[in-house]
Scaffold this motif. Structure first.
Motif, PDB file in Angstrom:
ATOM      1  N   UNK A 472       0.845  -1.192   0.000  1.00 35.52           N
ATOM      2  CA  UNK A 472       0.000   0.000   0.000  1.00 35.52           C
ATOM      3  C   UNK A 472       0.883   1.246   0.000  1.00 35.52           C
ATOM      4  N   UNK A 473       0.729   2.083  -1.017  1.00 35.45           N
ATOM      5  CA  UNK A 473       1.513   3.298  -1.141  1.00 35.45           C
ATOM      6  C   UNK A 473       0.558   4.477  -1.261  1.00 35.45           C
ATOM      7  N   UNK A 474       0.745   5.485  -0.382  1.00 31.75           N
ATOM      8  CA  UNK A 474      -0.049   6.691  -0.523  1.00 31.75           C
ATOM      9  C   UNK A 474      -0.767   7.108   0.738  1.00 31.75           C
ATOM     10  N   UNK A 475      -1.541   8.192   0.627  1.00 29.65           N
ATOM     11  CA  UNK A 475      -2.322   8.777   1.716  1.00 29.65           C
ATOM     12  C   UNK A 475      -1.387   9.418   2.750  1.00 29.65           C
ATOM     13  N   UNK A 476      -1.984   9.911   3.838  1.00 29.86           N
ATOM     14  CA  UNK A 476      -1.210  10.570   4.887  1.00 29.86           C
ATOM     15  C   UNK A 476      -0.470   9.529   5.726  1.00 29.86           C
ATOM     16  N   UNK A 477       0.544   9.967   6.448  1.00 32.46           N
ATOM     17  CA  UNK A 477       1.290   9.022   7.293  1.00 32.46           C
ATOM     18  C   UNK A 477       0.357   8.275   8.248  1.00 32.46           C
TER      19      UNK A 477
END
Length: 618
Positions: A472-477
């Motif tokens: 999963x890559x992306x969104x906020x930390x």
């Protein structure tokens, strides 16, 4: 136009010495019931004979016309108490109709050319003329004239054209189960309503004739499946001739516009069904002019849906006929405007309703590639998309999927790089109600939405079943980790290779790619937003080597629980976009893509005919 004087002839009969208008109307309920019972009993007897002899030869001929006339015969016999002379003449005249319809059915059995039906109408008119019955169309009122003009011998020619037109249109409509009885009932009820609304223009006895026709149609309806021929048969032709004769009897005679429009409105639906395919053939270059119902069924509509479309169209036009009678005193130009607006509005919204109507069957069992405004799109369901992804995972080559909503389609019009990336994808799904709507308007086989958020969990199940990991890559930390934990709870056996937020600088991109490539995930979910996520996948797919890579936008926020997804009922009716705008006002500017894509669809329709077949698939 003018029909037979009901005081002299009734349906195709003649009156006695008294005025039948009052006498027949007094027994209207009895004659109407008799018409329904007669048609039903005749149909039931035919079905019983078929059962007794355990054959289907009875169904080889179309007996709808015979059943209808049988009902009217019984109605005429019942009316003998009201007027003996009228009943006797009506029975003789209807007997001629019955014999004629019976002989007409032989054209089906003997497989004679259908053109002979027009000759048969000549024989019918000659037989009735021998009984002193004048032609159904014996006079005509010219526009702006104060009196009707007697047609004389020309009335027979006009009557022949009139009856042949109705017969041919009903024969075409009769190929679909339920249409002919419904059109007969609608016609009779419309004529009866006209007679009731304007007794000064239409005789009372005409109302009884119209009600008898409607009742006979009701009597035939329940048995139509067993007494009809599936082709454009002579039985339906005979029904059309009977309706045409009734139209002449019940016609409004003091205005040329209504004399022309009313009967044509009654037969308007089957008339359009006959003319439209020829026009489509000329514009699309089809090899043969399909009937309209064939065109619709080729597009995935069921026979019941096609019948409902035809009957609803006829009912809409029948209402217009009644409206025109209500405003009969208006200037003819206003009536013409009302009719034009009514018909134009009906065609526009009818087209939208038909195109947006759920199809009874899928156009293809496999994904179909189409072009929507220059963008590749695959018409498939969620299950088909997941099976295609499974095949991608089992291959040795990397693949990427694009989920395209309305904003993505619009972006592809202005962003050439994004359009090229999307058109190079292995699979492009319709992720948005606007995309599905535009596709349906253009007749493209994209019937359902395949949402990216739903694809995430589905692909996780596929990866777990195939023993492959996901990244999963992306969104906020922290969001990717939370979403991964939620999915691991819902998907047994899910292997999460890793997670990484989307807040990295361009100079850090190479390190992120190396990190993912080292883990060799089977499925890569990229939530960087459009078009950044598609560009990232297109640039690094080969280096990463994932079996399936897909851009999922803000799906991780929803899956993690940080953002609430729209209720299921809003998702089902295609209003999830409204929920997202209401809960995230910052997304409001993206809403402009919806009206734009719809306008693009209408502009495409105006440029040429909507794709009706495989020509739409590229």
């Amino acid at each position: 136009m003018s029909g037979v004087d009901p005081r002299r002839t009734g349906l195709p009969g003649a009156a006695g010495k008294r005025d039948l208008a009052e006498v027949v109307y007094a027994s209207a309920w009895m004659t109407t019931l008799a018409a329904a019972v007669g048609a039903a009993v005749y149909s039931l007897v035919l079905v019983g004979v078929e059962q007794v002899f355990a054959r289907r030869r009875v169904s080889a001929r179309d007996h709808r016309g015979l059943a209808l006339i049988a009902g009217l015969l019984l109605a005429a016999w019942v009316s003998r108490h009201a007027d003996k002379e009228f009943a006797q003449f009506a029975l003789v005249a209807l007997g001629v109709f019955f014999v004629w319809a019976a002989l007409l059915t032989l054209t089906d059995r003997l497989k004679l050319p259908r053109g002979l039906r027009a000759l048969a109408v000549v024989l019918l008119l000659a037989a009735l003329a021998a009984l002193s019955v004048p032609p159904p169309v014996s006079s005509f009122k010219l526009p702006f004239a104060t009196k009707s003009v007697a047609l004389g011998m020309a009335g027979w020619v006009v009557s022949w054209v009139w009856l042949t037109l109705f017969g041919s249109m009903f024969a075409r409509a009769g190929t679909i189960l339920g249409v002919v009885p419904s059109l007969t009932v609608l016609s009779g009820l419309t004529f009866a309503a006209i007679a009731a609304l304007r007794p000064d223009l239409v005789s009372v006895s005409s109302k009884v004739v119209a009600l008898g026709l409607a009742a006979a149609g009701l009597g035939v309806g329940p048995f139509e499946r067993r007494i009809r021929h599936p082709a454009a048969s002579a039985g339906a032709y005979a029904v059309g001739v009977a309706v045409a004769w009734t139209a002449a009897v019940c016609m409004v005679k003091n205005t040329a516009l209504l004399a022309l429009l009313l009967p044509l409105l009654i037969v308007g639906a089957p008339l359009f069904a006959a003319v439209a395919p020829t026009a489509v053939r000329r514009r699309t270059g089809a090899l043969r002019p399909q009937h309209l119902h064939e065109v619709l069924m080729d597009q995935g509509y069921s026979q019941a849906q096609v019948a409902a479309i035809a009957v609803a169209s006829a009912a809409y036009l029948c209402v217009l006929a009644i409206v025109l009678v209500v405003i009969v005193e208006w200037h003819w130009l206003f009536k013409l405007v009302v009719a034009s607006v009514w018909v134009g509005t009906g065609i526009f919204f009818g087209f939208l309703i038909v195109r947006l109507m759920p199809r009874a069957r899928s156009l293809s069992a496999t994904p179909v590639e189409v072009r929507l405004f220059g963008l590749r799109l695959h018409g498939l369901t969620m299950d088909q998309a997941l099976e295609q992804a499974r095949a991608f995972l089992r291959s040795s080559e990397p693949h990427y999927l694009v989920t395209c909503d309305a904003s993505g389609v619009v972006r592809a019009q202005d962003d050439e790089e994004f359009r090229e990336i999307a058109n190079s994808a292995d699979l492009v799904t319709a992720d948005g109600a606007g995309v599905v709507l535009a596709s349906k308007l253009l007749g493209l086989p994209v019937a359902v939405r395949v949402a990216g958020c739903d694809m995430v969990e589905g692909l996780c199940h596929v990866a777990a079943e195939e023993g492959r990991s996901v990244f999963f890559l992306g969104a906020e930390p922290g969001v990717a980790e939370e979403a991964a934990a939620k999915l691991a709870e819902r998907v047994p056996g899910l292997q999460v290779a890793g997670c990484r937020d989307g807040y990295f600088k361009p100079e850090e991109e190479a390190a992120v790619v190396r990190q993912i490539a080292a883990l060799r995930p089977g499925v890569l979910f990229v939530a960087l937003g459009q078009p950044r996520q598609e560009r990232f996948i297109a640039a690094h797919l080969r280096e990463i080597g994932a079996g399936v890579a897909i851009g999922i936008g803000g799906s991780l926020d929803v899956i993690s629980g940080r953002k609430k997804r729209a209720p299921v009922f809003l998702q089902r009716v295609g209003l999830e976009w409204l929920w997202r705008v209401a809960t995230e006002p910052s997304r409001l500017p993206r809403l402009k893509a919806l009206p734009r894509i719809v306008l693009m669809a209408f502009r495409e329709l105006l440029r040429g005919p909507a794709p009706l077949d495989d020509d739409a698939r590229r």
